[in-house]
Design a protein around this motif. Structure first.
Motif, PDB file in Angstrom:
ATOM      1  N   ASN A  45       3.632  -3.227   3.121  1.00 36.71           N
ATOM      2  CA  ASN A  45       5.010  -2.709   3.550  1.00 36.71           C
ATOM      3  C   ASN A  45       3.441  -1.472   3.040  1.00 36.71           C
ATOM      4  O   ASN A  45       3.620  -2.043   1.659  1.00 36.71           O
ATOM      5  N   GLY A  89       1.343  -1.452   0.071  1.00 38.02           N
ATOM      6  CA  GLY A  89      -0.186  -0.334   0.005  1.00 38.02           C
ATOM      7  C   GLY A  89       0.501   0.864  -0.668  1.00 38.02           C
ATOM      8  O   GLY A  89       1.844   1.230  -0.287  1.00 38.02           O
ATOM      9  N   GLY A  90       1.032   2.417   0.482  1.00 37.83           N
ATOM     10  CA  GLY A  90       0.915   3.460   0.649  1.00 37.83           C
ATOM     11  C   GLY A  90       0.917   4.295  -0.335  1.00 37.83           C
ATOM     12  O   GLY A  90      -0.102   4.112  -0.772  1.00 37.83           O
ATOM     13  N   GLU A  96      -3.025   8.641   8.833  1.00 36.13           N
ATOM     14  CA  GLU A  96      -2.836   8.846   9.965  1.00 36.13           C
ATOM     15  C   GLU A  96      -4.399   9.980  10.548  1.00 36.13           C
ATOM     16  O   GLU A  96      -3.897  10.597  11.074  1.00 36.13           O
ATOM     17  N   GLY A 149       7.819  -4.006   7.214  1.00 33.57           N
ATOM     18  CA  GLY A 149       8.847  -2.663   6.529  1.00 33.57           C
ATOM     19  C   GLY A 149       8.230  -1.700   6.177  1.00 33.57           C
ATOM     20  O   GLY A 149       6.836  -1.719   6.081  1.00 33.57           O
ATOM     21  N   GLY A 150       8.515  -0.748   6.457  1.00 34.41           N
ATOM     22  CA  GLY A 150       8.283   0.801   5.988  1.00 34.41           C
ATOM     23  C   GLY A 150       7.468   1.603   7.262  1.00 34.41           C
ATOM     24  O   GLY A 150       7.243   1.457   7.962  1.00 34.41           O
ATOM     25  N   GLY A 151       8.622   2.835   7.162  1.00 35.24           N
ATOM     26  CA  GLY A 151       8.231   3.641   8.268  1.00 35.24           C
ATOM     27  C   GLY A 151       7.105   4.233   9.140  1.00 35.24           C
ATOM     28  O   GLY A 151       6.076   3.786  10.348  1.00 35.24           O
ATOM     29  N   ASN A 160      -4.509   2.848  -6.219  1.00 34.45           N
ATOM     30  CA  ASN A 160      -5.719   3.724  -7.788  1.00 34.45           C
ATOM     31  C   ASN A 160      -4.624   3.456  -8.846  1.00 34.45           C
ATOM     32  O   ASN A 160      -5.426   3.908  -9.880  1.00 34.45           O
ATOM     33  N   PRO A 168       0.710   0.984   3.943  1.00 23.82           N
ATOM     34  CA  PRO A 168      -0.291   1.269   4.722  1.00 23.82           C
ATOM     35  C   PRO A 168      -1.742   1.811   3.394  1.00 23.82           C
ATOM     36  O   PRO A 168      -1.492   1.883   2.813  1.00 23.82           O
ATOM     37  N   LEU A 169      -2.910   1.071   3.949  1.00 15.34           N
ATOM     38  CA  LEU A 169      -4.236   0.585   3.011  1.00 15.34           C
ATOM     39  C   LEU A 169      -4.878   1.864   3.247  1.00 15.34           C
ATOM     40  O   LEU A 169      -6.490   1.602   2.031  1.00 15.34           O
ATOM     41  N   VAL A 225      -9.748   7.683  -0.146  1.00 10.28           N
ATOM     42  CA  VAL A 225      -8.500   7.384   1.008  1.00 10.28           C
ATOM     43  C   VAL A 225      -8.927   6.155   2.013  1.00 10.28           C
ATOM     44  O   VAL A 225      -7.560   5.890   3.268  1.00 10.28           O
ATOM     45  N   SER A 248       3.424   2.467   7.845  1.00 12.69           N
ATOM     46  CA  SER A 248       3.232   0.911   8.286  1.00 12.69           C
ATOM     47  C   SER A 248       3.575   0.760   9.886  1.00 12.69           C
ATOM     48  O   SER A 248       2.802  -0.066   9.968  1.00 12.69           O
ATOM     49  N   VAL A 290      -5.104   6.734   4.509  1.00 10.76           N
ATOM     50  CA  VAL A 290      -4.267   7.627   4.890  1.00 10.76           C
ATOM     51  C   VAL A 290      -4.995   7.205   6.502  1.00 10.76           C
ATOM     52  O   VAL A 290      -5.677   7.840   6.874  1.00 10.76           O
ATOM     53  N   GLY A 343      -3.050   4.299  -1.502  1.00  9.81           N
ATOM     54  CA  GLY A 343      -3.056   5.075  -2.711  1.00  9.81           C
ATOM     55  C   GLY A 343      -2.638   4.500  -3.784  1.00  9.81           C
ATOM     56  O   GLY A 343      -2.919   4.530  -4.771  1.00  9.81           O
TER      57      GLY A 343
END
Ligand code: ADP
Ligand code: MG
Length: 451
Positions: free
Chosen positions: A316, A194-195, A323, A351-353, A223, A318-319, A293, A355, A321, A220
């Motif tokens: 890796n 994701g991300g 935050e 992995g990934g800041g 998409n 997020p799926l 989102v 996530s 937003v 994102g």
């Protein structure tokens, strides 16, 4: 692992330069997330107990070769001191007579941390002179900075040409866990990606498409895949110039028999902000004024169902937003599910800041099999690339021909040391310091491209 580790090194009384990745978030002079510091404690503790003089070195943030007071390592030294209950003085600069004197005064078992290496432009330039100065501080080099291993910098590559170079325990764990994903994953094996940007992840998807059974896409980056499938996505984040890559990936997945799960319904919002208007729509024809989102409920169910029997997972990105709490549901649901899978014995590597932040926020980090401390480094590793900071470490000699069981014994430290220096001479990836040319060093520096 085919690299020698700090456990193989003879460090008693020696000066040991340890490259750590203490690039941690700091606010109001305090460390906000100390997981990278904690992750390096086993190596530091081992060295202290062995009576080494431990010289720690890290970068922090992006000072771009200048002194930036807010990026000083003092808060990091303080946090480490609390964690290991020892003094951790931080020098005023990585270079200079004061630093040299402080290092000369060190006694066995003591620790000193050098000031932020990136206050000097020579660090990121992998300048041979700067590397030589760092090397002059120590007898042995240990790299425990997995998160920086994809960069060919003076403290990750240049210095390792001039000292016997070993992997730290964190480095060892990261390489072991990530290699397992590429070499012997227990099936079914799923990748969840994701991300924000698909462009960051194309190379890793390409490599994983030859390994996984299931590819779950969200966030994102999904998409762009929706575009590739002819859907409209409104104002959502996407990379139209990557639609062709997305199409190719979908075709390869089909050819390789990899099941791809994309969102079927999504949360759309008027703006990507808190408190905005939002609703669920099918991921088919999103009207022009809406942003995707998060995953919708159906997507969540579809993904959780697809993941229900996996035995190995790499995640890796997020799926949604995440935050913004209203748009964190998809990410949170998958995180809970993976924590359960890990509980039931599956191997779950994240992995990934962002996530990792999403998982930590839910208190689920300790449930996962492995949380990588390196975002970019873990992706590059899973792309199948050789990390420059790993290449330069001493190779373990290939296991000897099998002998009768009776003669099997563990080598004594002295024998190990001899083996280490023999390996060092024999490896082709390493050149003795004297013959290392600046051109070769520059070529090594070029191998690090991801920023
Ligand atoms: P990681 O740090 O785990 O590697 P990335 O940096 O690739 O992850 O992506 C994280 C970012 O992606 C987060 O800031 C998150 O808000 C964003 N993101 C996720 N889904 C969407 C979306 N649908 N639209 C816009 N941004 C998104
Ligand atoms: Mg990120």
């Amino acid at each position: 692992m085919d690299k020698l580790t700090v456990r193989d090194a003879d460090v008693a009384g020696k000066r040991v330069f340890v490259r750590v990745d203490f690039n941690v978030p700091i606010a109001d002079g305090k460390v906000q997330d100390d997981s990278r510091i904690r992750a390096a404690v086993p190596t530091i503790a081992l060295l202290v107990q062995a009576g080494a003089r431990v010289i720690l070195a890290s970068h922090l943030g992006r000072p771009n070769g200048k002194v930036v007071d807010s990026l000083r390592l003092r808060p990091v030294g303080q946090r480490l001191a609390e964690l290991i209950r020892r003094n951790v003085p931080v020098t005023g600069d990585a270079l200079g007579v004061g630093t040299e004197d402080a290092l000369k005064r060190m006694r066995p078992g003591e620790i000193v941390m050098l000031e932020n290496l990136r206050f000097h432009p020579e660090e990121e330039a992998n300048d041979p002179g700067f590397a030589a100065t760092l090397a002059s501080y120590a007898d042995v080099y240990v790299n425990d900075a997995f998160g920086t291993a994809h960069r060919a910098h003076a403290s990750t590559v240049g210095i390792a040409d001039q000292l016997p170079a070993y992997a730290g325990l964190l480095m060892e764990r990261e390489l072991t866990m990530l290699s397992k994903l590429l070499e012997a994953p227990e099936r079914p094996f799923a990748a969840i990606l994701g991300g924000a940007k698909v462009s960051d992840k194309i190379a890793v998807i390409d490599n994983l498409l030859t390994k996984v059974d299931l590819l779950v896409l969200g966030g994102g980056m999904a998409n762009t895949f929706l575009l590739a499938k002819g859907k409209t996505i409104g104002k959502s984040l996407a990379e139209p110039d990557r639609v062709e890559d997305a199409r190719r990936i979908l075709a390869t997945a089909e050819k390789n028999g990899v099941r791809v799960v994309l969102p079927v319904d999504v949360i759309v919002a008027k703006e990507v902000t808190r408190g905005t208007e939002y609703k669920t729509l099918l991921a088919e024809k999103i009207p022009a004024s809406w942003h995707i989102v998060d995953l919708g409920k159906q997507s969540q169910e579809l993904m959780l169902d697809a993941l229900a029997d996996v035995n190995t997972v790499f995640w890796n990105g997020p799926l949604g937003v995440f935050e913004i709490p209203s748009f964190a549901h998809g990410t949170n649901a998958v995180a809970r599910m993976l924590a359960d899978r890990a509980d039931q014995g599956a191997t779950v590597v994240v992995g990934g800041g962002d996530s990792v932040a999403a998982i930590t926020r839910q208190g689920l980090a300790s449930k996962m099999t492995h949380i990588s401390t390196g975002g970019g480094a873990s992706l590059e590793f899973l792309e199948g690339r050789v990390l420059p900071g790993v290449t330069v470490l001493l190779d373990r000699e290939p296991a000897e021909q099998p002998k009768p069981a009776a003669t099997k014994s563990t080598p004594k430290p002295a024998a190990k040391k001899a083996a280490a220096s023999a390996t060092k001479k024999a490896t082709t990836t390493k050149t003795p310091a004297a013959t290392k040319t600046p051109a070769a060093t520059k070529a090594a520096a070029k191998t690090a491209s991801r920023k």
